[in-house]
Enzyme design. Structure first.
Site: not given
Ligand code: AMP
Length: 396
Positions: A240, A179, A90, A7, A383
């Site tokens: 965010r 996601h 990823r 990743n 993940e």
């Protein structure tokens, strides 16, 4: 088969080596500060965590250092690099081109490059990791696993924005969602734990981490999700903003004399619970501050929970019901108070939280009482394991 899961960010590279039969993590870690100075963290399964400061001018050196650590005669977990059978990468944005994971060919890399204007911060960095691995592990097959792929099943009414259709046609401006690997993994796991068929279940997955998104999964398919063209849309997150009135952008730009880059920086990096509280994006800090009477920290958590509960309600409506609600990621797995605050809005769905079970953290737990009409579950996401499984499915 041993799968190296990568990743890659602009200055970091997270990795795990997973044995696909036992699904055991043989080693994991991260290279940080790539291009600045360089730091390798290496954690073998039965050994001590090692931290090595070493120059990593580019991701290629970082990959080389990871591989050296993996075959190190003293602390390595592999005898030779031949024991790496595949690499799973990823990748953040696959646009409309990728509705599933795929073998990484030159054509695929080109197509990902073409999506890069949709994810200018992420895709180029992800591809640097791909190139660095290709350079060092020449003949090892590599697979791209996209954050957006799971959401490609969304229907038009969920992914189209209410703007002139030509912008969708010309520029593919639409909701993509992110996601996806986590939402897919958690919703599948929920079906397994409930012992119900995945393709006959309505699940809402709340992935609540520093970045946060919700997904409605109906009959095994993502039918809506809260992030959009970019990860800025939807929930209030660590830093965010999530959803705001688009006109606030023009209003703030005028008042603060900011250009578009300045506004986007505020919405991405200075907003969310961090901007609201003025203290931190970390929910542990917010809890501590609100326990000491800090009203803005308390308000930040309340805004986060209220927005999340509103999305849960809208997704229950979108699916005409819900069987299971799952909490996952840093906040969802660890913050029982936040889960309780979210569920306190959901009594109308017949949800009853087991307050003792809700004290648990970081493990698979049924959080609702047996008479709750909807199962509420804590399911830690994984993940890397999901990427490993996807890689094996394609290479194997
Ligand atoms: P993630 O992005 O999934 O790694 O989540 C990171 C976030 O999880 C942190 O910024 C914290 O807000 C939150 N978090 C991690 N551990 C805890 C904890 N023990 N209690 C509350 N929040 C936590």
């Amino acid at each position: 088969m041993n799968v190296l899961v990568i990743n890659c960010g602009s200055s970091s590279l997270k990795y795990q080596v997973i044995h696909s039969d036992s699904e055991e993590v043989l080693a994991k870690g991260i290279c940080e500060r790539i291009g600045i100075d360089g730091r390798l963290v290496y954690q073998p399964k039965d050994g001590e965590k090692e931290v090595t400061e070493a120059a990593m001018p580019t991701h290629t050196e970082a990959v080389r250092m990871v591989l050296e650590a993996l075959v190190n005669p003293r602390t390595g977990v592999l005898k030779s690099l031949d024991e790496i059978n595949a690499v799973g990468h990823r990748l953040v944005h696959g646009g409309e081109k990728f509705a599933a994971s795929t073998l990484l060919t030159e054509e695929v890399i080109q197509a990902v490059e073409e999506c890069s204007d949709l994810a200018p911060l992420h895709n180029p960095a992800n591809l640097i990791g791909v190139r660095a691995c290709q350079e060092v592990l020449k003949d090892v097959p590599m697979v791209a696993v996209f954050d957006t792929a799971f959401h490609q099943t969304m229907p038009k009414e969920a992914y189209l924005y209410g703007i002139p259709y030509e912008y969708y046609e010309k520029y593919k401006v639409r909701k993509y969602g992110f996601h996806g690997t986590s939402h897919s993994y958690v919703s599948k796991r929920a079906a397994e734990l409930l012992n119900k068929p995945y393709d006959d279940l309505k699940t809402i997955v709340c992935h609540l981490g520093n970045g946060a998104s919700i997904c409605a999964v109906k009959n095994g398919k993502s039918v809506d999700t809260s992030m959009g063209l970019t990860p800025l849309e939807g929930l209030v997150m660590g830093t965010r903003s999530g959803d705001i009135d688009p006109s606030a952008i023009e209003f703030l730009a005028k008042k603060e004399n900011l250009d578009m880059a300045g506004i986007m920086n505020i919405l991405n990096k200075e907003s969310g619970v961090y901007g609201l509280s003025g203290i931190s994006s970390d929910f542990r800090d917010l809890e501590a501050a609100s326990n000491e009477g800090n009203e803005r920290a308390a308000a930040a958590r309340e805004v986060f929970c209220y927005r999340t509960a509103k999305y849960v309600g809208s997704y229950a409506a979108a699916m005409n019901g819900v069987d299971a609600i799952c909490f996952t990621a840093g906040v969802g797995e660890n913050d029982g108070k936040v889960r309780e605050m979210i569920c306190s809005y959901l009594g109308y769905l017949g949800i009853r939280l087991d307050s003792e079970a809700n004290q648990k953290r970081g493990e698979e737990v049924m959080l609702s009482t047996p008479d709750s009409k909807v199962a509420v579950m804590l399911i830690p996401t994984n993940e890397e394991l999901a990427i490993c499984r996807e890689t094996v499915a394609i290479v194997g």
